[in-house]
Motif scaffolding. Structure first.
Motif, PDB file in Angstrom:
ATOM      1  N   GLY A   1      51.501  69.158  21.480  1.00  0.00           N
ATOM      2  CA  GLY A   1      51.538  67.734  21.898  1.00  0.00           C
ATOM      3  C   GLY A   1      50.705  66.797  21.196  1.00  0.00           C
ATOM      4  O   GLY A   1      50.664  65.507  21.178  1.00  0.00           O
ATOM      5  N   LEU A   2      50.080  67.418  20.080  1.00  0.00           N
ATOM      6  CA  LEU A   2      49.012  66.703  19.136  1.00  0.00           C
ATOM      7  C   LEU A   2      49.850  65.627  18.347  1.00  0.00           C
ATOM      8  O   LEU A   2      49.815  64.525  18.025  1.00  0.00           O
ATOM      9  CB  LEU A   2      48.107  67.571  18.342  1.00  0.00           C
ATOM     10  N   LEU A   3      50.880  66.445  17.649  1.00  0.00           N
ATOM     11  CA  LEU A   3      51.550  65.580  16.874  1.00  0.00           C
ATOM     12  C   LEU A   3      52.936  65.048  17.502  1.00  0.00           C
ATOM     13  O   LEU A   3      53.512  66.065  17.909  1.00  0.00           O
ATOM     14  CB  LEU A   3      52.057  66.505  15.454  1.00  0.00           C
ATOM     15  N   GLN A   4      53.032  63.793  17.606  1.00  0.00           N
ATOM     16  CA  GLN A   4      54.311  63.355  18.683  1.00  0.00           C
ATOM     17  C   GLN A   4      55.349  62.647  17.928  1.00  0.00           C
ATOM     18  O   GLN A   4      54.889  61.564  17.016  1.00  0.00           O
ATOM     19  CB  GLN A   4      53.715  62.181  19.611  1.00  0.00           C
ATOM     20  N   THR A   5      56.475  62.596  18.339  1.00  0.00           N
ATOM     21  CA  THR A   5      57.385  61.842  17.659  1.00  0.00           C
ATOM     22  C   THR A   5      57.609  60.698  18.297  1.00  0.00           C
ATOM     23  O   THR A   5      57.737  60.638  19.779  1.00  0.00           O
ATOM     24  CB  THR A   5      58.809  62.637  17.523  1.00  0.00           C
ATOM     25  N   VAL A   6      57.718  59.435  17.690  1.00  0.00           N
ATOM     26  CA  VAL A   6      57.923  58.054  18.446  1.00  0.00           C
ATOM     27  C   VAL A   6      59.486  57.764  17.940  1.00  0.00           C
ATOM     28  O   VAL A   6      59.657  57.352  17.100  1.00  0.00           O
ATOM     29  CB  VAL A   6      56.944  56.945  17.728  1.00  0.00           C
ATOM     30  N   ARG A   7      60.129  57.799  19.101  1.00  0.00           N
ATOM     31  CA  ARG A   7      61.587  57.758  19.292  1.00  0.00           C
ATOM     32  C   ARG A   7      62.099  56.361  18.476  1.00  0.00           C
ATOM     33  O   ARG A   7      61.459  55.256  19.014  1.00  0.00           O
ATOM     34  CB  ARG A   7      62.407  58.005  20.323  1.00  0.00           C
ATOM     35  N   GLY A   8      62.806  56.239  17.109  1.00  0.00           N
ATOM     36  CA  GLY A   8      63.120  55.158  16.901  1.00  0.00           C
ATOM     37  C   GLY A   8      61.899  54.590  15.746  1.00  0.00           C
ATOM     38  O   GLY A   8      62.380  53.583  15.282  1.00  0.00           O
TER      39      GLY A   8
ATOM     40  N   LEU B   1      49.434  60.653  15.935  1.00  0.00           N
ATOM     41  CA  LEU B   1      48.598  61.748  16.367  1.00  0.00           C
ATOM     42  C   LEU B   1      48.219  61.251  17.599  1.00  0.00           C
ATOM     43  O   LEU B   1      47.758  60.161  17.875  1.00  0.00           O
ATOM     44  CB  LEU B   1      47.423  61.940  15.640  1.00  0.00           C
ATOM     45  N   ALA B   2      48.500  62.106  18.763  1.00  0.00           N
ATOM     46  CA  ALA B   2      47.940  61.582  20.178  1.00  0.00           C
ATOM     47  C   ALA B   2      46.416  61.351  19.987  1.00  0.00           C
ATOM     48  O   ALA B   2      45.440  62.224  19.430  1.00  0.00           O
ATOM     49  CB  ALA B   2      47.853  62.760  21.274  1.00  0.00           C
ATOM     50  N   GLU B   3      45.750  60.335  20.725  1.00  0.00           N
ATOM     51  CA  GLU B   3      44.339  59.877  20.459  1.00  0.00           C
ATOM     52  C   GLU B   3      43.742  60.972  21.160  1.00  0.00           C
ATOM     53  O   GLU B   3      42.496  61.189  20.636  1.00  0.00           O
ATOM     54  CB  GLU B   3      44.093  58.416  21.134  1.00  0.00           C
TER      55      GLU B   3
END
Length: 228
Positions: free
Chosen positions: A212-219, A224-226
């Motif tokens: 969950g640290l590296l997150q995909t932001v759709r579109g 990186l999660a704060e």
């Protein structure tokens, strides 16, 4: 920047041209004409960078790349006649740092060599070393190290620079174009190459306990999660 470059190419004329240009740039050169010889030289000479053709007799260039990546993080530039995007992305997924497609201009290859070696140092010219901390993730651009929960994670130069870019602004969503420009500025790679590098980086982070640290932001792209 002088380096030892291993040229893995089964066409003698192309290998000779690459060697001549590399030496002109002040680099030392070793050459191998097949995959088995390439791995032997890689392990004995410990080069700073590989110029690796995919189409090799016997052991394929992709198999050589996998073995190099299983052993360490030496930068690799693919030099191949395969122009298909799928081959390029597959090579990057296995850990290559960049690619050039035959026929190529030798000066173009030298520019890629310079760029990849600079990226392998962890920072651009004139850029001051930084230590970024995002939760339990630490990225040290001076030592070129990534630590998670105090344990070092092996990242390729491209993966390292992509993570460093995002760690400079935790929680911010970066577009693929922004990441490509920041981390691979001298490459002609397509934006989906960012996906390949970050898919590999995510697997390493998750294996180290960073789910969950590296997150995909759709579109959009990635962040990186704060909270880390």
């Amino acid at each position: 920047m002088s380096a030892l470059v291993l040229v893995v190419e089964d066409e003698p004329q192309i290998a000779a041209v690459l060697e001549a240009y590399l030496r002109q740039e002040g680099h030392r050169v070793e050459k191998a004409a097949d995959g088995k010889a390439a791995l032997s030289l890689y392990r004995s000479a410990k080069p700073d960078l590989l110029l690796l053709d995919l189409m090799l007799p016997g052991l394929s260039g992709m198999d050589v790349l996998k073995a190099v990546r299983a052993d360490g993080q030496t930068p690799v530039i693919l030099v191949t006649a395969r122009a298909e995007e799928t081959d390029q992305v597959l090579g990057l997924e296995f850990g290559a740092d960049d690619y050039v497609v035959k026929p190529f201009r030798p000066r173009e290859v030298m520019a890629r060599v310079k760029a990849v070696l600079r990226r392998a140092s962890g920072r651009n010219e004139g850029e001051q070393p930084q230590v970024y901390r995002v939760g339990d993730l630490e990225i040290d651009t001076g030592a070129v190290l990534v630590r998670l929960h105090g344990q070092m994670l092996p990242m390729t130069p491209a993966e390292f620079r992509l993570l460093s870019c995002m760690a400079s602004a935790p929680g911010r969503a970066f577009t693929r174009a922004e990441l490509l420009a920041a981390a691979l500025p001298d490459s002609e790679a397509l934006e989906r190459v960012v996906d390949a590098h970050l898919a590999s980086a995510r697997r390493k982070l998750e294996a180290g306990g960073g789910t969950g640290l590296l997150q995909t932001v759709r579109g959009v792209g990635y962040r990186l999660a704060e909270g880390g």
